[in-house]
Scaffold this motif. Sequence first.
Motif, short mmCIF file in Angstrom:
data_model
loop_
_atom_site.label_atom_id
_atom_site.label_comp_id
_atom_site.label_asym_id
_atom_site.label_seq_id
_atom_site.Cartn_x
_atom_site.Cartn_y
_atom_site.Cartn_z
N MET A 157 -69.52 -19.52 10.11
CA MET A 157 -68.92 -18.19 10.06
C MET A 157 -67.50 -18.24 9.52
N LEU A 158 -66.71 -19.23 9.94
CA LEU A 158 -65.35 -19.36 9.45
C LEU A 158 -65.32 -19.69 7.96
N GLU A 159 -66.27 -20.48 7.50
CA GLU A 159 -66.35 -20.78 6.07
C GLU A 159 -66.70 -19.52 5.28
N LEU A 160 -67.62 -18.72 5.80
CA LEU A 160 -67.95 -17.46 5.15
C LEU A 160 -66.72 -16.54 5.12
N ALA A 161 -65.97 -16.48 6.20
CA ALA A 161 -64.76 -15.66 6.23
C ALA A 161 -63.78 -16.10 5.15
N ARG A 162 -63.62 -17.39 4.98
CA ARG A 162 -62.73 -17.91 3.94
C ARG A 162 -63.17 -17.43 2.56
N ARG A 163 -64.47 -17.49 2.30
CA ARG A 163 -64.99 -17.08 1.00
C ARG A 163 -64.80 -15.57 0.78
N LEU A 164 -65.02 -14.79 1.84
CA LEU A 164 -64.93 -13.34 1.70
C LEU A 164 -63.50 -12.88 1.49
N LYS A 165 -62.53 -13.63 1.99
CA LYS A 165 -61.14 -13.28 1.71
C LYS A 165 -60.77 -13.59 0.26
N ALA A 166 -61.45 -14.57 -0.34
CA ALA A 166 -61.20 -14.91 -1.73
C ALA A 166 -62.00 -14.03 -2.69
N ASP A 167 -63.15 -13.57 -2.25
CA ASP A 167 -64.06 -12.75 -3.07
C ASP A 167 -64.69 -11.73 -2.14
N ALA A 168 -64.11 -10.54 -2.11
CA ALA A 168 -64.42 -9.55 -1.08
C ALA A 168 -65.88 -9.13 -1.08
N PRO A 169 -66.42 -8.81 0.10
CA PRO A 169 -67.80 -8.34 0.20
C PRO A 169 -67.92 -6.90 -0.26
N GLU A 170 -69.16 -6.48 -0.54
CA GLU A 170 -69.42 -5.09 -0.90
C GLU A 170 -69.46 -4.19 0.33
N HIS A 171 -70.04 -4.70 1.42
CA HIS A 171 -69.99 -4.01 2.71
C HIS A 171 -68.77 -4.50 3.49
N SER A 172 -68.26 -3.65 4.35
CA SER A 172 -67.27 -4.15 5.30
C SER A 172 -67.96 -5.11 6.27
N VAL A 173 -67.23 -6.14 6.67
CA VAL A 173 -67.78 -7.19 7.52
C VAL A 173 -66.98 -7.25 8.82
N ILE A 174 -67.70 -7.22 9.92
CA ILE A 174 -67.10 -7.51 11.23
C ILE A 174 -67.53 -8.92 11.62
N LEU A 175 -66.57 -9.78 11.83
CA LEU A 175 -66.81 -11.14 12.29
C LEU A 175 -66.65 -11.18 13.79
N VAL A 176 -67.64 -11.72 14.50
CA VAL A 176 -67.56 -11.80 15.96
C VAL A 176 -67.94 -13.20 16.42
N ALA A 177 -67.02 -13.86 17.08
CA ALA A 177 -67.34 -15.09 17.80
C ALA A 177 -67.61 -14.69 19.25
N PHE A 178 -68.88 -14.73 19.63
CA PHE A 178 -69.27 -14.26 20.95
C PHE A 178 -69.03 -15.32 22.01
N ASP A 179 -68.64 -14.86 23.17
CA ASP A 179 -68.56 -15.68 24.38
C ASP A 179 -69.80 -15.36 25.24
N GLY A 180 -70.18 -16.30 26.09
CA GLY A 180 -71.19 -16.03 27.10
C GLY A 180 -72.63 -15.98 26.62
N GLU A 181 -72.90 -16.52 25.44
CA GLU A 181 -74.30 -16.54 24.99
C GLU A 181 -75.16 -17.36 25.93
N GLU A 182 -74.65 -18.51 26.34
CA GLU A 182 -75.42 -19.40 27.20
C GLU A 182 -75.63 -18.81 28.60
N ARG A 183 -74.88 -17.78 28.93
CA ARG A 183 -74.99 -17.14 30.25
C ARG A 183 -75.85 -15.88 30.20
N GLY A 184 -76.61 -15.72 29.13
CA GLY A 184 -77.52 -14.59 29.03
C GLY A 184 -77.10 -13.55 28.01
N LEU A 185 -76.48 -13.99 26.91
CA LEU A 185 -76.05 -13.10 25.82
C LEU A 185 -75.05 -12.06 26.30
N ILE A 186 -74.23 -12.40 27.29
CA ILE A 186 -73.42 -11.37 27.94
C ILE A 186 -72.32 -10.83 27.03
#
Length: 316
Positions: free
Chosen positions: A150-179
């Motif tokens: 995801m961080l590598e994709l973010a780096r690329r998108l800052k250099a060559d912008a996406p056509e859609h707006s992008v929300i990047l989310v690093a989620f916490d608590g996936e191992e605890r039930g996708l909380i």
Amino acid sequence: MIVRALPLAVLLLTTACVMPAVDAPPVSATAPAAADSQLITDLRTLSADDMEGRDTGAPGGERARAYIVARLEAVGVAPSSMGRLQPFQTQGRTREGARTFNGTNILGVIPGTRVGDRYIVISAHYDHVGVNDGQIYNGADDNASGVATMLELARRLKADAPEHSVILVAFDGEERGLIGAKHFVEAPPVPLASIALNMNFDMTARAETDGKLWVTGTYQHPTFRPLLETVQPQGPVSLAFGKDTPQDTGANNWVEASDHGAFYRAGVPFLYLGVDYHPDYHKPTDDFEKVTPEVFTASTELAIAAFRTLDRSLDR
């Protein structure tokens, strides 16, 4: 990644002491990732022993969060409309039963050039299962790898912008039930109706087993498959489709196996990209040294190519 219909190797809380936050290394150039790139540095750092298994609400998880925030800011990714951090408190799973967890999602936004009011949510969970009996569960593939992709994709998108707006989310608590993902869907920074797609990265490193980066969700959203079938293999890794039909049962059905499950439940289109299970899954042996950098790099290049293909094609 959460196993369905098979027992988890561990769901534990860390007991280790607080250590200083990790500073982000310099941002690399805009060229594709290489085996000695920032991509590999991110994987190595997030899966190091001093992250102590990145458990939700634990000091190691806080250090991982500080590192990811520093990386996003170094790349130049802006915070979301609700800020960089989305804290939450909710019930999660442990071996002893439910308990309350204090977690924090990490958010960033990159504006789109063609459909700025439509969003692709790129997600990857940064938590893992912590420390047990003195053994650190580093979770290199699960899911330091997805965060690094995801961080590598973010780096690329800052250099060559996406056509859609992008929300990047690093989620916490996936191992605890996708909380963390469930909280995001309940309190999103944009209306759910404006999200064109959730693209979730979970376990993107170790494709050596079958040479596949699996795409789950095209059974539910069949218009995505012909688009992604045009994506060419990257080195030893190619896309494969499945683990999402009624015939795929138990641990072989990944429709709700990671954070994309919260989007699926909310009726938001989703795709999950990840490698198949391997012998080190949810074991203390899921370490950086088990990752073949060239294979991980190829898998990440494939994931980025898949994103670009969808970004160009949706909402036309």
